[in-house]
Enzyme design. Structure first.
Site, PDB file in Angstrom:
ATOM      1  N   ASP A  55       0.940  -1.097   0.010  1.00 23.46           N
ATOM      2  CA  ASP A  55      -0.012   0.013  -0.073  1.00 23.46           C
ATOM      3  C   ASP A  55       0.866   1.381  -0.028  1.00 23.46           C
ATOM      4  OD1 ASP A  55      -3.011  -0.879   0.646  1.00 23.46           O
ATOM      5  OD2 ASP A  55      -1.497  -2.412   1.695  1.00 23.46           O
TER       6      ASP A  55
ATOM      7  N   HIS B 264       0.610   3.486  -2.304  1.00 19.03           N
ATOM      8  CA  HIS B 264      -0.163   4.645  -2.925  1.00 19.03           C
ATOM      9  C   HIS B 264       0.410   5.807  -3.590  1.00 19.03           C
ATOM     10  CE1 HIS B 264      -4.138   3.062  -1.288  1.00 19.03           C
ATOM     11  NE2 HIS B 264      -3.228   2.448  -0.522  1.00 19.03           N
TER      12      HIS B 264
ATOM     13  N   ASN C  44      -6.876  -3.216  -4.743  1.00 16.14           N
ATOM     14  CA  ASN C  44      -8.135  -2.710  -5.419  1.00 16.14           C
ATOM     15  C   ASN C  44      -8.171  -1.236  -6.075  1.00 16.14           C
ATOM     16  OD1 ASN C  44      -7.523  -1.822  -2.599  1.00 16.14           O
ATOM     17  ND2 ASN C  44      -9.593  -0.694  -2.440  1.00 16.14           N
ATOM     18  N   HIS C  45      -7.068  -0.580  -5.605  1.00 19.65           N
ATOM     19  CA  HIS C  45      -6.930   0.790  -6.280  1.00 19.65           C
ATOM     20  C   HIS C  45      -6.325   0.703  -7.618  1.00 19.65           C
ATOM     21  CE1 HIS C  45      -7.924   3.854  -2.917  1.00 19.65           C
ATOM     22  NE2 HIS C  45      -7.508   2.697  -2.354  1.00 19.65           N
TER      23      HIS C  45
ATOM     24  N   HIS D  81      -4.440  -9.285  -0.992  1.00 24.44           N
ATOM     25  CA  HIS D  81      -4.892  -8.021  -0.638  1.00 24.44           C
ATOM     26  C   HIS D  81      -6.626  -7.910  -0.487  1.00 24.44           C
ATOM     27  CE1 HIS D  81      -4.181  -3.510  -1.188  1.00 24.44           C
ATOM     28  NE2 HIS D  81      -5.283  -3.567  -1.681  1.00 24.44           N
TER      29      HIS D  81
ATOM     30  N   HIS E 266      -3.658  -4.118   2.041  1.00 21.21           N
ATOM     31  CA  HIS E 266      -4.960  -3.576   1.864  1.00 21.21           C
ATOM     32  C   HIS E 266      -5.117  -2.891   3.353  1.00 21.21           C
ATOM     33  CE1 HIS E 266      -8.957  -2.103   0.719  1.00 21.21           C
ATOM     34  NE2 HIS E 266      -9.436  -2.881   1.870  1.00 21.21           N
TER      35      HIS E 266
ATOM     36  N   HIS F  29      -4.330  -0.709   6.355  1.00 21.96           N
ATOM     37  CA  HIS F  29      -3.288   0.343   6.457  1.00 21.96           C
ATOM     38  C   HIS F  29      -2.312   0.545   7.964  1.00 21.96           C
ATOM     39  CE1 HIS F  29      -4.187   3.074   2.705  1.00 21.96           C
ATOM     40  NE2 HIS F  29      -4.254   1.800   2.608  1.00 21.96           N
TER      41      HIS F  29
END
Length: 704
Positions: free
Chosen positions: A20, A22, A128-129, A217, A245, A247
Site C-alpha cells: 500500500d 499509494h 483494489n486501487h 490484498h 489493503h 493500513h
C-alpha cells in the site's frame, strides 16, 4: 548494517516486504504532493543497501486506477534508479513462467530478459486501487511489467474458479513457493471460498520442503457479514501470509492459532485517511528465509510525515463547558487550540532526531459535541495554522457519536450518507445504492433490475469511468427478461407480465453467481461499445478533415482556399500512389475512395444508435415493441520490535550451491492439487538474535 551482512549466505533469501504505497496520493497538494514518491525512493533505497534478493509488494502501488503522467514517470524513474544494475541475482525460478505470467506479452521474469540488466527484481500483486479495468483489462502494473521493471503476478480473471499457481524459487538449499492473489471484491471471494472454488496448487516433488509464502490484498477486519476474508479460509500448509489493503502497521508476524501459519500486515507507507490506525509508526519488513525458518526485521520509515490524532468528548468536561454558558463556544475553541499546540510540540520533538522527516505534521482533533454544544467555525480556526500543519483544512472534525448510537430511526437519508461518511470508514457506492432502494418507497423501488447489479454498475461508472456501464446493464437485463417472458409464452397482459417479471427478478437475486456473470458480461459490452465509439469518432474526424479539404477548393479566389487546395493535391497524390498496395490494406482503410460499399454498410450498422426504453415506458410496452437480441459474449472474470518465538533450532550444515544463476530454466517442477497438511510437522520457527542460524562464516560472492 554489519549484522545484516553477516547473515548473508548461499541458502538465505532476503526479501524486502511492503504494501500500500499509494503513489500519486494528493499529488496536487502543495505540501503533501511529493510524500508518496519520497517514501517510495526510501523503500527502494533500503532494498539496495541491504542487497535483498527481491522486493515483494502487496498491492496498491498506485493510488488511482488511472495514474497521472507525473505519477507513472516518477515510478519508472525510481525503479530504473534502484532496481537496474550489474549486481547478479542469486536465485533461480523452477516453475513454468508461462503459467505464472500467462497474461503478459513477455511471460518470463524480468531479470532473465537478455535485453535488460536487473539487479533487484520486484514482484507485485495488484490492489483494489490499481486493479485491471477497461476494454483490455489492463492496469498500471501491466505498463511496468511491459517495460521490464516489475513482475506482475497473482492475477485471476475467472469468476467461477480460481487456481493459484505459485512461483517456485530456489536459492541454494532454500526453496520458496510464492503464491499471490490480486484484489477481488470481498463478497465474491468470500463466496468462492465458501463454495470451495479457490485452489492453491502445490509442487509434487518434496512438497514438505517448500516455504510457502502467500500475498493477499483483501479486507482482514470484518466490515460486514461477507465483506472480508477470514484467516480460517486460507490453507493450513501456508507458512507466512503477507496481508495488504489494511493500513495499520502490524508487521510483527502473528500466529493464527487455528491454522498455525503466521500473518504479517505491513500496513501503508503513507497516511491516506485521518484515522487512529494510520497514526501507528510506519515500517517495512526485511524477511529472512532459510529452509523452513524465517525472521522478520522491522525497518522504520524516516521520510513519512508524522500524524497525530486525539479525541475530545466535551460532555466529559462539565467543569469546563456548560451548554447554558453564553461563552461556551469560545471556551471550546480555546481548549481545542491548546490541544493542537500540544500535538504540534510533540511532533516537533519527534522531528528533532530525524532530519529526513517532513517539517509540517498532520494533525487531527476529533471533537464529540453531543450534549447540547454547538461547533465553532472550522475554517476560521484553520487559518491560524496554515503555515504550521500539512492539513490545515481538516484539523478539526466535529461529530455526535453518542447521539448516533441512541438514534433508532430506520429512515435512511441518502444525501447525508453521501456527504458525511463515518470517520475512519470507507463508504462504497454499491452499499449506498443497495441501502437506498431497500428503504425507498415502493413506487421508486426496482422492479426489473436487482439492487446488487445496479450497485455494481454504478461502482464501475464512478470508480472506473465506464460511462456505458449502467445503460448496458439495463439493456442486458431487459433483453434477458424479454427472452424469459417469450419462452414462457406469457400473455400480453400487464398484470401477468409484471407478476412474471417479479418472479424472475427474485430468482436472479437468489442466484448470486449468475448475477455476477451477468454484470461482468454487461461491463464487457460497455467496454466494447466504448472502443467502437472511439474508433468511429476517429474515423469521422478523418472524414471531416477530408470534407474540409474539399470545401477549401470551392472558392479559389480566397487565400485560405488556395492553401487547402494545395493540401488536397498532396492527399490525391498519396491516394493514387497507395493503389499498388494489397487488397487487405485497401479494405482496412475507411478514408477516401478506398472504402467499399460493404464497409460503408458495416460502418453504418456499427454507428446506428441502439434504442433505449423511455423513462416512462412500462414493461408491457417494451415487451410489445422491442425485439430480442441474443448475445453470447464471453466474460472474465502489522508496531513494537519483532517478538521471537522460543524454539530449539536444528543444526544445519551449509553446502554451497553450484546451480547456474541468471539462466532461464525449463519447467522442472510440476504442481498438484493436494490437500493441506498439519503445521506441526513443518517446524516454522522464528530465530532469536542470540542463536542465529543465519550467521555463517562462508559468505561467498557469486558473479553473474
Amino acid at each position: 548494517m554489519s549484522t545484516i551482512n553477516s547473515q548473508d549466505d548461499e541458502d538465505t533469501f532476503k526479501i524486502l516486504v511492503a504494501t500500500d504505497i499509494h503513489l500519486g496520493y494528493l499529488e496536487k497538494d502543495p505540501v503533501r504532493g511529493n510524500d508518496t514518491f519520497v517514501t517510495f525512493n526510501e523503500i527502494l533505497d533500503h532494498a539496495q543497501k541491504n542487497e535483498v534478493d527481491f522486493v515483494l509488494l502487496g498491492g496498491d502501488l498506485f493510488h488511482d486506477n488511472k495514474p497521472s503522467r507525473k505519477t507513472v514517470h516518477s515510478c519508472l524513474e525510481s525503479l530504473r534508479k534502484y532496481c537496474m544494475g550489474d549486481r547478479p541475482v542469486q536465485f533461480e525460478i523452477l516453475s513454468d513462467q508461462a503459467v505464472n505470467f500467462h497474461y503478459s506479452k513477455f511471460p518470463w521474469v524480468n531479470y532473465q530478459d537478455e535485453n535488460l540488466n536487473i539487479s533487484i527484481p520486484v514482484f507485485s500483486i495488484h490492489g483494489n486501487h490499481d486493479d485491471p479495468t477497461g476494454a483490455d483489462s489492463l492496469c498500471a502494473l501491466d505498463i511496468l511489467s511491459c517495460a521490464g521493471l516489475l513482475n506482475h503476478f497473482g492475477r485471476s480473471t475467472s469468476v467461477e474458479k480460481i487456481d493459484i499457481s505459485p512461483i517456485l524459487l530456489r536459492k541454494g538449499r532454500t526453496k520458496i513457493a510464492l503464491y499471490g492473489l490480486g484484489a477481488i471484491p470481498d463478497e465474491r471471494l468470500y463466496r468462492m471460498f465458501v463454495n470451495k472454488q479457490v485452489t492453491m496448487l502445490r509442487p509434487k516433488e518434496d512438497e514438505d520442503s517448500w516455504f510457502n509464502l502467500f500475498v493477499i490484498h483483501q479486507n482482514r477486519s470484518k466490515h460486514g457479514a461477507t465483506n472480508y476474508i477470514p484467516e480460517q479460509f486460507l490453507d493450513d500448509f501456508i507458512n507466512l501470509v503477507v496481508w495488504g489493503h489494511e493500513h495499520e502497521c502490524k508487521i510483527a508476524p502473528f500466529q493464527n492459532e487455528q491454522q498455525r501459519f503466521y500473518v504479517s500486515q505491513p500496513g501503508s507507507s503513507v497516511v491516506t485517511s485521518l484515522s487512529p490506525g494510520e497514526a501507528v509508526k510506519k515500517h517495512i519488513g526485511l524477511l529472512h528465509v532459510k529452509g523452513k525458518k524465517m525472521k522478520m526485521e522491522k525497518i522504520a520509515l524516516e521520510t513519512v510525515r508524522t500524524f497525530h490524532i486525539e479525541d475530545i468528548v466535551l460532555a466529559d468536561h462539565p467543569d469546563l463547558f456548560h451548554p447554558d454558558n453564553p461563552n461556551v463556544t469560545q471556551a471550546i475553541q480555546a481548549f481545542c487550540m491548546e490541544k493542537v499546540e500540544l500535538m504540534l510540540d510533540t511532533a516537533e520533538r519527534e522531528r528533532l532526531g530525524n532530519p529526513r522527516q517532513p517539517e509540517k505534521p498532520i494533525i487531527r482533533l476529533r471533537v464529540d459535541y453531543a450534549g447540547g454544544f454547538e461547533p465553532f467555525s472550522v475554517h476560521r480556526f484553520s487559518q491560524k495554522y496554515m503555515h504550521r500543519v500539512a492539513n490545515p483544512k481538516d484539523i478539526i472534525h466535529f461529530f455526535r457519536h453518542r447521539e448516533q448510537k441512541e438514534k433508532k430511526d430506520i429512515d435512511l437519508n441518502f444525501g447525508k450518507l453521501v456527504s458525511r461518511p463515518a470517520e475512519g470508514t470507507t463508504l462504497r457506492v454499491e452499499d449506498l445504492v443497495k441501502q437506498y432502494f431497500q428503504t425507498a418507497e415502493k413506487k421508486v423501488q426496482l422492479s426489473l433490475l436487482t439492487e446488487r447489479g445496479m450497485g455494481e454498475a454504478v461502482q464501475e461508472f464512478v470508480d472506473k469511468e465506464e460511462k456505458d456501464a449502467i445503460e448496458e446493464l439495463v439493456k442486458f437485463q431487459l433483453e434477458k427478461t424479454q427472452r424469459f417472458l417469450k419462452e414462457r409464452r406469457t400473455d400480453a397482459v400487464e398484470e401477468k407480465i409484471d407478476e412474471e417479471v417479479r418472479k424472475f427478478r427474485e430468482s436472479r437475486k437468489k442466484n448470486t453467481e449468475e448475477e455476477d456473470r451477468e454484470v461482468r458480461e454487461a461491463m464487457i459490452r460497455a467496454r466494447a461499445h466504448r472502443s467502437e465509439g472511439e474508433a468511429l469518432v476517429a474515423a469521422s474526424s478523418d472524414e471531416d478533415s477530408m470534407d474540409m479539404e474539399r470545401m477549401g477548393t470551392s472558392n479559389p479566389s480566397d487565400g485560405l482556399s488556395s492553401t487547402l487546395s494545395r493540401g488536397r493535391g498532396r492527399a490525391r497524390g498519396r491516394a493514387r500512389g497507395a493503389r499498388g498496395q494489397n487488397s487487405t490494406a485497401r479494405g482496412s482503410s475507411r478514408r477516401g475512395r478506398g472504402t467499399t460499399s460493404q464497409e460503408s454498410a458495416s460502418g453504418s450498422r456499427s454507428s446506428k444508435p441502439v434504442s433505449v426504453p423511455g423513462k416512462n415506458m412500462s414493461i408491457l410496452d417494451v415487451f410489445r415493441s422491442s425485439k430480442t437480441d441474443h448475445s453470447s459474449n464471453s466474460f472474465q472474470s502489522y508496531s513494537e520490535d519483532i517478538i521471537d518465538v522460543d524454539s530449539d533450532p536444528e543444526d544445519t550444515s551449509f553446502v554451497p550451491s553450484s546451480s547456474k544463476i541468471n539462466q532461464r530454466l525449463p519447467a522442472t517442477s510440476s504442481l498438484s492439487k493436494r490437500g493441506s497438511q498439519s503445521q506441526a510437522s513443518r517446524g516454522v520457527d522464528f530465530e532469536s538474535d542470540e542463536d542465529d542460524p543465519f550467521m555463517s562464516p562462508a559468505t561467498s560472492r557469486r558473479t553473474k
